[in-house]
Design an enzyme around this catalytic site. Sequence first.
Site, PDB file in Angstrom:
ATOM      1  N   GLU A  23      -1.231  -8.883  33.647  1.00  0.00           N
ATOM      2  CA  GLU A  23      -0.474  -8.173  32.615  1.00  0.00           C
ATOM      3  C   GLU A  23       0.867  -7.661  33.128  1.00  0.00           C
ATOM      4  O   GLU A  23       1.875  -7.720  32.419  1.00  0.00           O
ATOM      5  CB  GLU A  23      -1.282  -6.997  32.056  1.00  0.00           C
ATOM      6  N   HIS A  47     -11.212  -0.670  24.392  1.00  0.00           N
ATOM      7  CA  HIS A  47     -10.737  -1.734  23.494  1.00  0.00           C
ATOM      8  C   HIS A  47     -10.461  -1.210  22.089  1.00  0.00           C
ATOM      9  O   HIS A  47     -10.533  -1.964  21.122  1.00  0.00           O
ATOM     10  CB  HIS A  47     -11.775  -2.870  23.393  1.00  0.00           C
TER      11      HIS A  47
HETATM   12  C1  LIG Z   1      -6.649  -6.536  32.373  1.00  0.00           C
HETATM   13  C2  LIG Z   1      -7.385  -7.365  31.389  1.00  0.00           C
HETATM   14  N1  LIG Z   1      -6.788  -8.440  30.877  1.00  0.00           N
HETATM   15  C3  LIG Z   1      -7.442  -9.219  29.989  1.00  0.00           C
HETATM   16  C4  LIG Z   1      -8.712  -8.918  29.599  1.00  0.00           C
HETATM   17  C5  LIG Z   1      -9.441  -9.801  28.591  1.00  0.00           C
HETATM   18  N2  LIG Z   1     -10.501 -10.529  29.259  1.00  0.00           N
HETATM   19  C6  LIG Z   1     -11.772 -10.104  29.267  1.00  0.00           C
HETATM   20  S1  LIG Z   1     -12.761 -11.060  30.218  1.00  0.00           S
HETATM   21  C7  LIG Z   1     -11.489 -12.108  30.592  1.00  0.00           C
HETATM   22  C8  LIG Z   1     -11.698 -13.290  31.482  1.00  0.00           C
HETATM   23  C9  LIG Z   1     -12.030 -12.830  32.836  1.00  0.00           C
HETATM   24  O1  LIG Z   1     -12.258 -13.925  33.665  1.00  0.00           O
HETATM   25  P1  LIG Z   1     -13.019 -13.699  35.024  1.00  0.00           P
HETATM   26  O2  LIG Z   1     -12.385 -12.588  35.765  1.00  0.00           O
HETATM   27  O3  LIG Z   1     -13.095 -15.008  35.709  1.00  0.00           O
HETATM   28  O4  LIG Z   1     -14.463 -13.199  34.600  1.00  0.00           O
HETATM   29  P2  LIG Z   1     -15.556 -13.999  33.754  1.00  0.00           P
HETATM   30  O5  LIG Z   1     -15.350 -13.607  32.328  1.00  0.00           O
HETATM   31  O6  LIG Z   1     -15.355 -15.447  33.985  1.00  0.00           O
HETATM   32  O7  LIG Z   1     -16.866 -13.501  34.270  1.00  0.00           O
HETATM   33  C10 LIG Z   1     -10.317 -11.688  29.998  1.00  0.00           C
HETATM   34  C11 LIG Z   1      -9.011 -12.352  30.132  1.00  0.00           C
HETATM   35  C12 LIG Z   1      -9.288  -7.755  30.144  1.00  0.00           C
HETATM   36  N3  LIG Z   1     -10.524  -7.376  29.806  1.00  0.00           N
HETATM   37  N4  LIG Z   1      -8.621  -7.016  31.042  1.00  0.00           N
END
Ligand SMILES: Cc1ncc(C[n+]2csc(CCOP(=O)(O)OP(=O)(O)O)c2C)c(N)n1
Lengths: 328, 328, 339, 339
Positions: free
Chosen positions: A59, A128
């Site tokens: 971000e 959220h």
């Molecule tokens: C700072 C932030 N940016 C975006 C999001 C939205 N978001 C929630 S889960 C996710 C994907 C995360 O990927 P990863 O870290 O690989 O975890 P996974 O969901 O694959 O377990 C995103 C972009 C968030 N929760 N927090």
Amino acid sequence: MSMTSYLEAGRRAVMEEMQRDERVWALGEDLGRGGVFGQYKGLQEMFGDERIADTPISEACIMGAAVGAAMTGTRPVVEMRFSDFALCAVDELVNQAAKARFMFGGQMRVPMVVREPIGMWRSSAAQHSQSLEAWYAHIPGLVVVAPATPADNLGLLKTAIRNEDPVVYMEHKNLWALEGEVPEGEHLVPLGKAEVAREGVDLTIVTWSAMRHPCLKAAEDLSAEGIGVEVIDLRTLWPWDREAVLASVGKTGRLLVVQEAVSVAGFGAEIAASVAEALHYRLRAPVRRLGAPRIPVAYAPPLEDQARVTDKAITDAVRGMVVPQTVA
Amino acid sequence: MSMTSYLEAGRRAVMEEMQRDERVWALGEDLGRGGVFGQYKGLQEMFGDERIADTPISEACIMGAAVGAAMTGTRPVVEMRFSDFALCAVDELVNQAAKARFMFGGQMRVPMVVREPIGMWRSSAAQHSQSLEAWYAHIPGLVVVAPATPADNLGLLKTAIRNEDPVVYMEHKNLWALEGEVPEGEHLVPLGKAEVAREGVDLTIVTWSAMRHPCLKAAEDLSAEGIGVEVIDLRTLWPWDREAVLASVGKTGRLLVVQEAVSVAGFGAEIAASVAEALHYRLRAPVRRLGAPRIPVAYAPPLEDQARVTDKAITDAVRGMVVPQTVA
Amino acid sequence: MTQHTAEHAGASGNLETGRFLPILSLMWRIRAFEELAIEAQREGLVLGAIHPSIGQEAVAAGICPNLSKTDLLLSTHRGHGHTLAKGADPLAMMRELFGREGGTCGGKGGSMHIADFGVGMLGANGVVGANIPIATGAAHALKLRRAGEVVVCIFGDGAINRGPFLEGLNWARVFDLPVLFVCEDNGFSATTRTRSMTGGAGATARAESLGLPAAEVDGNDVLAVDAAARTAIAALRAGEGPRLMHCHTYRITGHTAVDPASYRPEAEVDQWRRRCPIARLEAGLRLAGVSDEELSRTRQEAWDEMRAISAEASATSWPDARGAFADVQDMGNPAERAF
Amino acid sequence: MTQHTAEHAGASGNLETGRFLPILSLMWRIRAFEELAIEAQREGLVLGAIHPSIGQEAVAAGICPNLSKTDLLLSTHRGHGHTLAKGADPLAMMRELFGREGGTCGGKGGSMHIADFGVGMLGANGVVGANIPIATGAAHALKLRRAGEVVVCIFGDGAINRGPFLEGLNWARVFDLPVLFVCEDNGFSATTRTRSMTGGAGATARAESLGLPAAEVDGNDVLAVDAAARTAIAALRAGEGPRLMHCHTYRITGHTAVDPASYRPEAEVDQWRRRCPIARLEAGLRLAGVSDEELSRTRQEAWDEMRAISAEASATSWPDARGAFADVQDMGNPAERAF
Ligand SMILES: Cc1ncc(C[n+]2csc(CCOP(=O)(O)OP(=O)(O)O)c2C)c(N)n1
Ligand SMILES: Cc1ncc(C[n+]2csc(CCOP(=O)(O)OP(=O)(O)O)c2C)c(N)n1
Ligand SMILES: [Mg+2]
Ligand SMILES: [Mg+2]
């Protein structure tokens, strides 16, 4: 006119502006798949993956890169997904985007739009669900927009993208599915102009974003009781339409500000204070604010509902204000 | 009583609380060399480099680590250097520290104090001069403190360190050198209690932080003209001392809020709106706010001064309010 | 990881004097500008903080001559040298430091926000590491616009411990952007030795882990900096994506002009004084046949220029106070509606 | 960089059944818990988003049994498995997902903020990467308190592109903290392939550049995860400072329970289904002499337990609405002064 959803109106705004101006591009996570709510659906197919750019989960860099790209001849539309995540990019927005034009003595401009969806949306809990529009209204250099209808989401987003200074553009997550009439051709809504969503003579409600709708419902219900409520949807919070608000309260003599955000130090305080300053002698009742208590938004519905301003709470508040008051 | 500077009072507060409670520790950049303003001078020699911890330039991790450390049986004092840099750590403060106790259903507490020096301080320009106390007052879960005198900086910081929830503690950079009487022994000032810094019957000024001083100067000057100004120094912005403010304005019938921060959507709006709501029928004049225009703080003195509220501006505003008004 | 030290033409005496005499002049101009700014601060002419780069001039002077005017540069709080080297007008810069009319930023920014967009200098920054994402975005825009220019982003050794370092370098790699990151390592983060706050091997290791080719450079040897920058910038222009240079240097003054820097031994400072990048270049030029007279003329001209500038800046009037309401924003412009 | 793959006891048939039968049970309990949570969501019993870890159970089940109850764990939005493995009460967890009284967080948090401080589980987190500095700080506190415990911090592959990853790992190295970082790499950041957004070699390279020993682990092989975790945690307890494990796995469901995950080929999902970590452990146990009967009893017991829990959770009443005003803060408590 045709019926369009608030979400589709936002998508159309980005699409039309990208067609009109090749300097416009969008960046954020998962945009290639349409964005987390589908607000960018099909746009990558249409404009390619350079102009609809998927980004890492970074971000701070999404926002900071947009600042640099805006200084360098492009017009980025930043997607922050949830306004809550924009809290990872506050230096970039507040210390950089908002101040650059001033700090560097007007040598350049930072034409960027930051889409930050706000608000409560079914059991999304404390990280959220926030509505922090008051923060950005407090920051010199930022324009703050919070559309409440599909037509406004189209017309305001298009205008925001054409603005030469940074705009924090706060769509409300609970409105994505809302359908409404939207003009067919080019539709632009000016920044800084409120809409009188309903006329009335007894009391003015000033509101914005999703709260427009329960306010209109309350006004409708109250009209059956003979109470005429004027509902002003601010649409833009900075600059807010002082003239429209003062004219209305000058007429009705009563002001109720309705906001979804936490009431304490919310933007409603600015409106209420400004009206009390300017129209004290015209007021037929004290100004009043209705907003969330100073609590984080909880997950479980009965708890979450404690943070919600309902049309019932609005009608109660209005009734309390129009019933003759004894001097305290 | 002895004369002590505002800076030394803050240093003494940390020192005394670290002596009293071994769970207290401080972390931030350059603390080993006394901190950027000398507020930690000598403390590393006294307590060692574990309890006065120098950190990398990693604001997000300074704040986030403090959250984790506060959950795990310690009581961190976080030094952010300039409140402007705390904008690199907003997720950690607002999404994490402020919400953790609630979000996790009260399973634990986050007892931490975040020192965020605010305010204008000789040609420091737009990224080193901000006062964003209104932001934190808007966030459920945070206590917000802004001391104006050496005695209060001692007594409030000590109380803040003993508080079980996160406190945003905003010292004013321009007050560091201010000398004042400070009690010798243990001195605690309760959170949430304002001080009536001067009594008066004609008008109430509500202020906090550095603005206390020009307000007192203005009150002094006005008393020569026969205008009695009561000056209330809020000291704590959340929870603010509603009772003291309402009692005073109930008496004087006039409210002027004076703040250094940008007036638009500043904390003054909360005070002005609350008073207008509660005491409309008792007001002898409209509520009024005095604060900075909505501009970033500039570097060059003539430009910087445009953002400054002076005692002259305060006396003018007060005079304008106590002179009989014609109904608009 | 590439090493750029003394393995270059300078050591063997056949350095291009046509190229390096102007660089010597630039280094003296930077030195004189800053010495005079410090003097002016003592006299009360500079009101805000200044962060001198005395002793670090080889970084600015080794990199910027490899850029054209339309290439872009982003700097830090310690940015006078970079800004001068990118071609900014020193009079406008000094006026900015003095907060006067005609300053590069109209007196609104001061030393920490010095910028001259007209020569591609997109700003110093008061927030450590904040220039990294902005530079990355500038490079992103250049790529989107199919422009041929490149971006250089200079930051200190302290900045590599901030998150935006990772986010920006990763981003630059993912999008293959024409940006050269330069870690100008003077060993200190304000009063703290950066080494004690840095895990692992440092800037180059971190850059390489993010997929960026990186080079270690003797930052007090302008020939080495020039050679490394030339290589890196050529690669950028060839579309090979982002790179990092880690330039090792030292600041001779304190963190700010008023910092006595008592946190380091005098002997250490002395040792670095002996490695003065200007003296080293002079020695090289002398070896290559440049006369002492020409060398001292170069020095003198720089000082004369800057003395005149400083005097002129101090004689300039203050900016019009109403300027405080300009350049904030057009919609909701505070000039129309300030309070 | 260490490699942990099939070079362990499991492959040769002599795995410790006494250790791995309970682990199998744990994996089934996680699987059943999540399958039932998804089912409950379809029925409208779970109102917020849930992020299942189906297919990823070996990470939770390989790491957490190496921790004691007082060791600490921090997780992500995809945290049910980790939380169960750390010893949280599944009934309280299911109640939390249903937003009911007696939920681990009293219904205030839901799936994304599940936490059980009583068993050292300091919370899932709705902000990607935000748990990294918090975990680092928890380890910092343990070190200050001379406590013997360690911290494990699990995050996704997407989190390594956020700044706090760099800041937290650097910090942990600088202060030599007892924290094990675990990158649970399922290949996706929501709907985007993380590889396409990641510069350089990835998590281990980044950790090593920050001075942390790091290991690549087959995250679908619970024996490999267990072996790597045991080694790492022993090093932590010996005061050797922080480490990282990069566990390669895959999520069989979409990003959330309602995501159809049409952005990836069915064949790829099938391939990973065949690498199911539970089936692999069962095969190992069978080789080591555990009977089919015992294996299916293990499975059945887990499902029975979780079915009963789900039923009980759905029969639990809603929390008292006034709870919304509790646990915010004591000074300026909204229960006393809400508006
Ligand atoms: C700072 C932030 N940016 C975006 C999001 C939205 N978001 C929630 S889960 C996710 C994907 C995360 O990927 P990863 O870290 O690989 O975890 P996974 O969901 O694959 O377990 C995103 C972009 C968030 N929760 N927090
Ligand atoms: C985010 C942030 N944190 C802290 C500071 C205060 N600060 C200003 S300069 C400085 C030291 C920076 O060190 P380095 O990056 O090595 O640059 P140098 O000053 O050595 O050129 C610090 C901590 C800041 N400006 N921004
Ligand atoms: Mg440095
Ligand atoms: Mg993932």
